[in-house]
Design an enzyme around this catalytic site. Structure first.
Site, PDB file in Angstrom:
ATOM      1  N   CYS A 125       0.842  -1.197   0.000  1.00 26.12           N
ATOM      2  CA  CYS A 125       0.000   0.000   0.000  1.00 26.12           C
ATOM      3  C   CYS A 125       0.879   1.250   0.000  1.00 26.12           C
ATOM      4  CB  CYS A 125      -0.922  -0.015   1.219  1.00 26.12           C
ATOM      5  SG  CYS A 125      -2.182   1.288   1.195  1.00 26.12           S
ATOM      6  N   CYS A 126       1.917   1.251   0.824  1.00 22.56           N
ATOM      7  CA  CYS A 126       2.835   2.394   0.865  1.00 22.56           C
ATOM      8  C   CYS A 126       3.541   2.570  -0.474  1.00 22.56           C
ATOM      9  CB  CYS A 126       3.866   2.206   1.970  1.00 22.56           C
ATOM     10  SG  CYS A 126       3.238   2.489   3.645  1.00 22.56           S
ATOM     11  N   CYS A 208      -1.222   8.135   7.463  1.00 23.60           N
ATOM     12  CA  CYS A 208      -2.565   7.820   6.980  1.00 23.60           C
ATOM     13  C   CYS A 208      -3.448   7.353   8.134  1.00 23.60           C
ATOM     14  CB  CYS A 208      -2.493   6.746   5.906  1.00 23.60           C
ATOM     15  SG  CYS A 208      -1.604   7.243   4.424  1.00 23.60           S
ATOM     16  N   CYS A 211      -3.284   3.636   9.434  1.00 26.22           N
ATOM     17  CA  CYS A 211      -1.996   3.169   9.944  1.00 26.22           C
ATOM     18  C   CYS A 211      -1.399   4.103  10.995  1.00 26.22           C
ATOM     19  CB  CYS A 211      -1.011   2.999   8.784  1.00 26.22           C
ATOM     20  SG  CYS A 211      -1.581   1.834   7.530  1.00 26.22           S
ATOM     21  N   CYS A 234       7.636   3.890   5.917  1.00 23.25           N
ATOM     22  CA  CYS A 234       6.794   3.626   4.756  1.00 23.25           C
ATOM     23  C   CYS A 234       7.613   3.112   3.587  1.00 23.25           C
ATOM     24  CB  CYS A 234       6.042   4.887   4.343  1.00 23.25           C
ATOM     25  SG  CYS A 234       7.112   6.244   3.818  1.00 23.25           S
TER      26      CYS A 234
END
EC number: 1.8.4.10
Length: 241
Positions: A125-126, A208, A211, A234
């Site tokens: 995702c990062c 985010c 997280c 990240c």
């Protein structure tokens, strides 16, 4: 220091390795002045709008008021973060703040990788929402600025003022390496700088929404990020491409 412009291809070592800063900015202003004098418009500040960012923005504005600042907009940030960006733009009107997004919307990401990818594979995702967009942004930049401090985590303890960035094949300038957290906040409060109000509610580090969590019993400035994943970065500041 050498007069040759330092690039990824000719980097050998930090030109400030023998520099012993004794000013109130612990060398940050001096390094920023050198960076903008050296790279001009070929340097970009990748800004998270965390506490360190407020210090750097204030110092950068003294050196280059129309500096380019890039915020990696994942579409998953707190509203307080977006509100802060608006306040910063109002205080520093000449700054060029770019909201950089990934090509995939959250809906498209869910369709391709499954819902809530950050729960299953936060690294992926990062990469999609942060690393790839910054790769695109730095493709034409010789150097970039980061607010890393040595005291933030063991992975950042050896950061220099000027670094060869293997991840993005560029030069990474880190003016705040010698700052402690209390010095960051003293600077913010003494100058009445804007900052993310979530810091007042037990969020030492803000990323985010999925997280980032509140922290009540830790002095770790990176606590609250990617809880239960054994992850503290990240990927923007790791050496692996």
């Amino acid at each position: 220091m050498s007069e040759e412009v330092i690039t990824y291809d000719n980097f050998t070592s930090d030109p400030f390795k023998d520099f012993e800063p004794d000013d109130e900015t612990k060398g940050a202003y001096h390094v920023l002045k050198w960076a903008y004098d050296t790279y001009g418009n070929d340097i970009v500040y990748s800004c998270s709008f965390g506490a360190e960012s407020m210090v750097l923005i204030d110092l950068i504005y003294k050196v280059k008021p129309n500096a380019q600042i890039v915020f990696l907009d994942t579409d998953l940030h707190f509203q307080e973060t977006y509100d802060l960006i608006d306040r910063v733009q109002e205080k520093y009107p000449e700054l060029r703040i770019k909201m950089k997004k990934t090509e995939l919307t959250l809906e498209q990401q869910s369709e391709e990788y499954g819902a809530a990818l950050w729960k299953k594979d936060p690294n992926q995702c990062c990469y999609i929402r942060k690393i790839k967009p910054l790769e695109e942004e730095l493709s034409g930049a010789v150097a970039w600025i980061s607010g890393l401090r040595r005291a933030q985590s063991p992975t950042r303890a050896n950061t220099d003022f000027v670094n060869k960035d293997e991840r993005f094949k560029s030069i990474k300038v880190c003016p705040l390496i010698y700052w402690e957290e209390d010095e960051v906040w003293d600077y913010i409060k003494s100058r009445d700088l804007p900052y993310n109000k979530l810091h007042d509610h037990h969020y030492p580090s803000i990323g985010c929404i999925p997280c980032t969590s509140q922290v009540f019993n830790s002095d770790d400035p990176r606590a609250g990020r990617w809880s239960n994943f054994g992850k503290t970065e990240c990927g923007l500041h790791t050496t692996k491409p």
